[in-house]
Scaffold this active site. Structure first.
Site, PDB file in Angstrom:
ATOM      1  N   GLU A 188     -23.686 -24.548  47.991  1.00  0.00           N
ATOM      2  CA  GLU A 188     -24.615 -24.008  48.983  1.00  0.00           C
ATOM      3  C   GLU A 188     -25.596 -23.019  48.390  1.00  0.00           C
ATOM      4  O   GLU A 188     -25.394 -22.492  47.283  1.00  0.00           O
ATOM      5  CB  GLU A 188     -23.823 -23.336  50.094  1.00  0.00           C
ATOM      6  CG  GLU A 188     -23.022 -22.150  49.621  1.00  0.00           C
ATOM      7  CD  GLU A 188     -22.073 -21.644  50.705  1.00  0.00           C
ATOM      8  OE1 GLU A 188     -21.060 -22.310  50.946  1.00  0.00           O
ATOM      9  OE2 GLU A 188     -22.366 -20.599  51.284  1.00  0.00           O
ATOM     10  N   CYS A 219     -31.314 -17.939  46.688  1.00  0.00           N
ATOM     11  CA  CYS A 219     -30.018 -17.572  46.120  1.00  0.00           C
ATOM     12  C   CYS A 219     -29.320 -18.867  45.709  1.00  0.00           C
ATOM     13  O   CYS A 219     -29.161 -19.770  46.523  1.00  0.00           O
ATOM     14  CB  CYS A 219     -29.225 -16.824  47.188  1.00  0.00           C
ATOM     15  SG  CYS A 219     -27.532 -16.494  46.725  1.00  0.00           S
ATOM     16  N   CYS A 252     -14.995 -20.704  42.360  1.00  0.00           N
ATOM     17  CA  CYS A 252     -15.056 -19.545  41.468  1.00  0.00           C
ATOM     18  C   CYS A 252     -13.627 -19.154  41.115  1.00  0.00           C
ATOM     19  O   CYS A 252     -12.723 -19.343  41.916  1.00  0.00           O
ATOM     20  CB  CYS A 252     -15.736 -18.388  42.209  1.00  0.00           C
ATOM     21  SG  CYS A 252     -15.933 -16.886  41.205  1.00  0.00           S
ATOM     22  N   CYS A 296     -12.046 -12.590  44.148  1.00  0.00           N
ATOM     23  CA  CYS A 296     -12.286 -11.309  44.841  1.00  0.00           C
ATOM     24  C   CYS A 296     -11.749 -11.391  46.270  1.00  0.00           C
ATOM     25  O   CYS A 296     -11.852 -12.425  46.926  1.00  0.00           O
ATOM     26  CB  CYS A 296     -13.771 -10.978  44.857  1.00  0.00           C
ATOM     27  SG  CYS A 296     -14.431 -10.743  43.191  1.00  0.00           S
ATOM     28  N   CYS A 345     -14.162 -12.505  49.282  1.00  0.00           N
ATOM     29  CA  CYS A 345     -15.154 -13.557  49.074  1.00  0.00           C
ATOM     30  C   CYS A 345     -14.613 -14.953  49.379  1.00  0.00           C
ATOM     31  O   CYS A 345     -13.517 -15.311  48.935  1.00  0.00           O
ATOM     32  CB  CYS A 345     -15.650 -13.487  47.635  1.00  0.00           C
ATOM     33  SG  CYS A 345     -16.869 -14.738  47.233  1.00  0.00           S
ATOM     34  N   GLY A 350     -19.791 -18.689  42.677  1.00  0.00           N
ATOM     35  CA  GLY A 350     -19.557 -18.719  41.236  1.00  0.00           C
ATOM     36  C   GLY A 350     -19.882 -17.411  40.550  1.00  0.00           C
ATOM     37  O   GLY A 350     -20.564 -16.547  41.101  1.00  0.00           O
ATOM     38  N   GLU A 351     -19.352 -17.274  39.332  1.00  0.00           N
ATOM     39  CA  GLU A 351     -19.613 -16.105  38.506  1.00  0.00           C
ATOM     40  C   GLU A 351     -20.540 -16.555  37.367  1.00  0.00           C
ATOM     41  O   GLU A 351     -20.104 -17.288  36.467  1.00  0.00           O
ATOM     42  CB  GLU A 351     -18.277 -15.545  37.984  1.00  0.00           C
ATOM     43  CG  GLU A 351     -18.372 -14.532  36.857  1.00  0.00           C
ATOM     44  CD  GLU A 351     -19.371 -13.387  37.107  1.00  0.00           C
ATOM     45  OE1 GLU A 351     -19.363 -12.805  38.202  1.00  0.00           O
ATOM     46  OE2 GLU A 351     -20.180 -13.113  36.210  1.00  0.00           O
ATOM     47  N   SER A 386     -26.203 -11.603  39.112  1.00  0.00           N
ATOM     48  CA  SER A 386     -25.146 -10.732  39.615  1.00  0.00           C
ATOM     49  C   SER A 386     -23.807 -11.107  38.991  1.00  0.00           C
ATOM     50  O   SER A 386     -23.427 -12.272  38.973  1.00  0.00           O
ATOM     51  CB  SER A 386     -25.074 -10.873  41.138  1.00  0.00           C
ATOM     52  OG  SER A 386     -24.075 -10.044  41.652  1.00  0.00           O
ATOM     53  N   SER A 431     -21.420  -6.137  40.556  1.00  0.00           N
ATOM     54  CA  SER A 431     -20.621  -5.902  41.755  1.00  0.00           C
ATOM     55  C   SER A 431     -19.560  -4.864  41.430  1.00  0.00           C
ATOM     56  O   SER A 431     -18.628  -5.148  40.678  1.00  0.00           O
ATOM     57  CB  SER A 431     -19.967  -7.213  42.201  1.00  0.00           C
ATOM     58  OG  SER A 431     -20.974  -8.165  42.443  1.00  0.00           O
ATOM     59  N   LEU A 432     -19.730  -3.684  41.987  1.00  0.00           N
ATOM     60  CA  LEU A 432     -18.819  -2.588  41.641  1.00  0.00           C
ATOM     61  C   LEU A 432     -17.716  -2.476  42.698  1.00  0.00           C
ATOM     62  O   LEU A 432     -16.539  -2.569  42.381  1.00  0.00           O
ATOM     63  CB  LEU A 432     -19.634  -1.291  41.520  1.00  0.00           C
ATOM     64  CG  LEU A 432     -18.963  -0.123  40.833  1.00  0.00           C
ATOM     65  CD1 LEU A 432     -18.512  -0.470  39.424  1.00  0.00           C
ATOM     66  CD2 LEU A 432     -19.892   1.086  40.796  1.00  0.00           C
ATOM     67  N   HIS A 433     -18.112  -2.232  43.920  1.00  0.00           N
ATOM     68  CA  HIS A 433     -17.232  -2.223  45.100  1.00  0.00           C
ATOM     69  C   HIS A 433     -16.163  -1.128  45.118  1.00  0.00           C
ATOM     70  O   HIS A 433     -15.548  -0.896  46.155  1.00  0.00           O
ATOM     71  CB  HIS A 433     -16.573  -3.591  45.338  1.00  0.00           C
ATOM     72  CG  HIS A 433     -17.546  -4.729  45.458  1.00  0.00           C
ATOM     73  ND1 HIS A 433     -18.760  -4.617  46.086  1.00  0.00           N
ATOM     74  CD2 HIS A 433     -17.496  -6.010  45.001  1.00  0.00           C
ATOM     75  CE1 HIS A 433     -19.399  -5.775  46.032  1.00  0.00           C
ATOM     76  NE2 HIS A 433     -18.673  -6.630  45.372  1.00  0.00           N
ATOM     77  N   ASN A 479     -19.398  -9.094  55.071  1.00  0.00           N
ATOM     78  CA  ASN A 479     -19.451 -10.244  55.940  1.00  0.00           C
ATOM     79  C   ASN A 479     -18.004 -10.670  56.119  1.00  0.00           C
ATOM     80  O   ASN A 479     -17.390 -11.165  55.184  1.00  0.00           O
ATOM     81  CB  ASN A 479     -20.229 -11.360  55.220  1.00  0.00           C
ATOM     82  CG  ASN A 479     -21.406 -11.834  56.027  1.00  0.00           C
ATOM     83  OD1 ASN A 479     -21.312 -12.004  57.240  1.00  0.00           O
ATOM     84  ND2 ASN A 479     -22.504 -12.037  55.344  1.00  0.00           N
ATOM     85  N   CYS A 514     -21.360 -15.645  50.875  1.00  0.00           N
ATOM     86  CA  CYS A 514     -20.984 -16.533  49.767  1.00  0.00           C
ATOM     87  C   CYS A 514     -19.866 -17.489  50.139  1.00  0.00           C
ATOM     88  O   CYS A 514     -18.777 -17.062  50.509  1.00  0.00           O
ATOM     89  CB  CYS A 514     -20.408 -15.713  48.627  1.00  0.00           C
ATOM     90  SG  CYS A 514     -21.593 -14.742  47.802  1.00  0.00           S
TER      91      CYS A 514
HETATM   92  N1  SAH Z   1     -19.906 -13.595  41.045  1.00  0.00           N
HETATM   93  C1  SAH Z   1     -21.070 -12.761  41.160  1.00  0.00           C
HETATM   94  C2  SAH Z   1     -22.103 -13.249  42.148  1.00  0.00           C
HETATM   95  C3  SAH Z   1     -21.624 -13.676  43.505  1.00  0.00           C
HETATM   96  S1  SAH Z   1     -21.724 -12.889  44.953  1.00  0.00           S
HETATM   97  C4  SAH Z   1     -20.661 -11.350  41.475  1.00  0.00           C
HETATM   98  O1  SAH Z   1     -19.477 -11.090  41.639  1.00  0.00           O
HETATM   99  O2  SAH Z   1     -21.524 -10.474  41.489  1.00  0.00           O
HETATM  100  C5  SAH Z   1     -22.964 -11.785  45.266  1.00  0.00           C
HETATM  101  C6  SAH Z   1     -22.437 -10.505  45.907  1.00  0.00           C
HETATM  102  O3  SAH Z   1     -21.886 -10.700  47.224  1.00  0.00           O
HETATM  103  C7  SAH Z   1     -21.343  -9.858  45.089  1.00  0.00           C
HETATM  104  O4  SAH Z   1     -21.584  -8.496  45.016  1.00  0.00           O
HETATM  105  C8  SAH Z   1     -20.107 -10.145  45.920  1.00  0.00           C
HETATM  106  O5  SAH Z   1     -19.105  -9.242  45.592  1.00  0.00           O
HETATM  107  C9  SAH Z   1     -20.640 -10.033  47.305  1.00  0.00           C
HETATM  108  N2  SAH Z   1     -19.849 -10.683  48.345  1.00  0.00           N
HETATM  109  C10 SAH Z   1     -19.135 -11.818  48.277  1.00  0.00           C
HETATM  110  N3  SAH Z   1     -18.554 -12.094  49.453  1.00  0.00           N
HETATM  111  C11 SAH Z   1     -18.921 -11.120  50.301  1.00  0.00           C
HETATM  112  C12 SAH Z   1     -18.638 -10.847  51.670  1.00  0.00           C
HETATM  113  N4  SAH Z   1     -17.866 -11.630  52.387  1.00  0.00           N
HETATM  114  N5  SAH Z   1     -19.201  -9.735  52.223  1.00  0.00           N
HETATM  115  C13 SAH Z   1     -20.003  -8.932  51.489  1.00  0.00           C
HETATM  116  N6  SAH Z   1     -20.293  -9.135  50.206  1.00  0.00           N
HETATM  117  C14 SAH Z   1     -19.752 -10.221  49.602  1.00  0.00           C
END
Ligand code: SAH
Length: 353
Positions: A89, A102, A109, A113, A116, A161-162, A193, A216-218, A292, A335
């Site tokens: 997608e 995007c 993947c 995470c 995700c 994907g990463e 990313s 992506s730090l989080h 999300n 995603c």
């Molecule tokens: N694998 C890469 C790119 C993919 S996602 C990465 O980890 O950066 C792009 C961003 O969306 C990342 O920061 C990911 O952590 C975030 N993301 C994925 N699912 C999400 C969700 N359900 N709600 C909010 N952010 C999300």
């Protein structure tokens, strides 16, 4: 079968010479597929050459099979079918300055995470560079664009994907995307990313590619970051920051941290203070994302007012930060959500669920 979008223009030239054709044919073929045409639709080359190409290459490696448009903001979500039947997608976001697409870099993947949807079924396979590019040539053509008149102006590698787990294909994709004979999208208009694959981040610094790096730090605390991102068991936040520093030194490009706010997990005052301590004075920006909520995952989004409170803390601490505008909420914008729903529907129809 092979994918012609995997080839750089030089490589198509070599191929054409092998076929005993004039080398300018390579330019016609390259422009044709980068404009979103199937091989069978490139009518400025002979039928015979098209036939020869079709013996070796798939006619259309990435086919749009569903489009959903958000009634709220015009965001469009695409479902694509690959030549082997896999489904991926992508999203098109419309901004004042242009259209940002995007793209996905893998089917599924393997990063796993916690929030995700893309990682739920693990990694199916890497996309080839041409399958990443094919998502853009398809959407560009869908919007009425071609190589002369681009409808897609910016690209973010933030779909499923990463990207750095599929390093070579992603780098080749960026080179092909930026070719002046193709879509000519400058790497400066591309954001990559990553969840923080440190060795590949360092390698990317040396590619001479000016892509925007997003990490992506989080969570700023290693121990707690592990709750959300298994990759945190491998690389520490400090190692990530060092790699970002190296990237900046080489490219002079400011980097971005993505931070999806999860209630009670990473939206505390303590987290804000640690982010300020770690990031203050660095050439970076923090993008706060409202989670999300994915139905398979048991995580709750931070309330809007708390997201803005968190933003206030960061700003008062001297960081550059924004709360990202939420888009496509009515079309499974997160995603992996659309693909997941598609696969579930398919499986239900087959009676597996
Ligand atoms: N694998 C890469 C790119 C993919 S996602 C990465 O980890 O950066 C792009 C961003 O969306 C990342 O920061 C990911 O952590 C975030 N993301 C994925 N699912 C999400 C969700 N359900 N709600 C909010 N952010 C999300």
């Amino acid at each position: 079968m092979e994918i012609l979008h995997d080839y750089l223009e030089e490589e198509i030239k070599n191929l054409i010479e092998e076929y005993g054709e004039k080398s300018f044919r390579a330019g016609q073929i390259y422009r044709g597929i980068h404009s979103g045409k199937k091989i069978s639709q490139i009518t400025d080359i002979s039928k015979d050459l098209r036939k020869k190409l079709l013996e070796r290459f798939v006619d259309n490696p990435v086919e749009i099979i569903e489009v959903r448009k958000s009634k709220i903001d015009g965001t469009e979500k695409f479902l694509f079918r690959l030549f082997d039947g896999n489904v991926i997608e992508g999203v098109l976001m419309k901004y004042k300055y242009g259209n940002t697409q995007c793209v996905s870099t893998q089917v599924g993947c393997r990063m796993g995470c916690a929030f995700c949807a893309s990682g739920i079924g693990g990694l199916v396979r890497n996309l080839t560079s041409g399958e990443i590019l094919g998502q853009i040539t398809a959407v560009n053509a869908y919007l009425g664009g071609n190589t002369e008149k681009r409808a897609v102006t910016n690209v973010v590698l933030m779909g499923s994907g990463e990207p750095l787990d599929n390093y070579d294909n992603v780098v080749k994709f960026i080179r092909n995307l930026s070719s002046p004979k193709g879509l000519n999208v400058s790497p400066r208009n591309v954001s990559l990313s990553t969840c923080g694959l440190v060795p590949q981040m360092k390698k990317l610094s040396n590619e001479n590619l000016d892509v925007n790096l997003t990490v992506s730090l989080h969570n700023p605390f290693d121990e707690r970051r592990k709750n959300l991102m298994p990759i945190a068991k491998k690389y520490t936040v400090k190692e990530i920051l060092d790699a970002c520093n190296e990237y900046f030194k080489k490219t002079k490009r400011r980097y971005i941290f993505e931070y999806s706010l999860v209630k009670g997990e990473n939206d505390t005052k303590e987290c804000a203070e640690e982010l300020i301590r770690l990031l203050k004075g660095r050439p970076c920006h923090v993008n706060l994302i409202r989670l999300n909520e994915v139905k398979e995952k048991n995580l709750e989004a931070t309330a809007d007012k708390d997201a803005y409170r968190f933003l206030g803390l960061l700003e008062r601490g001297g960081l550059s930060a924004t709360v990202r505008r939420q888009i496509g909420v009515d079309i499974d914008g997160a995603c992996g959500q659309l693909r997941r729903n598609y696969l579930e529907k398919e499986n239900t129809e087959e009676g597996l669920f």
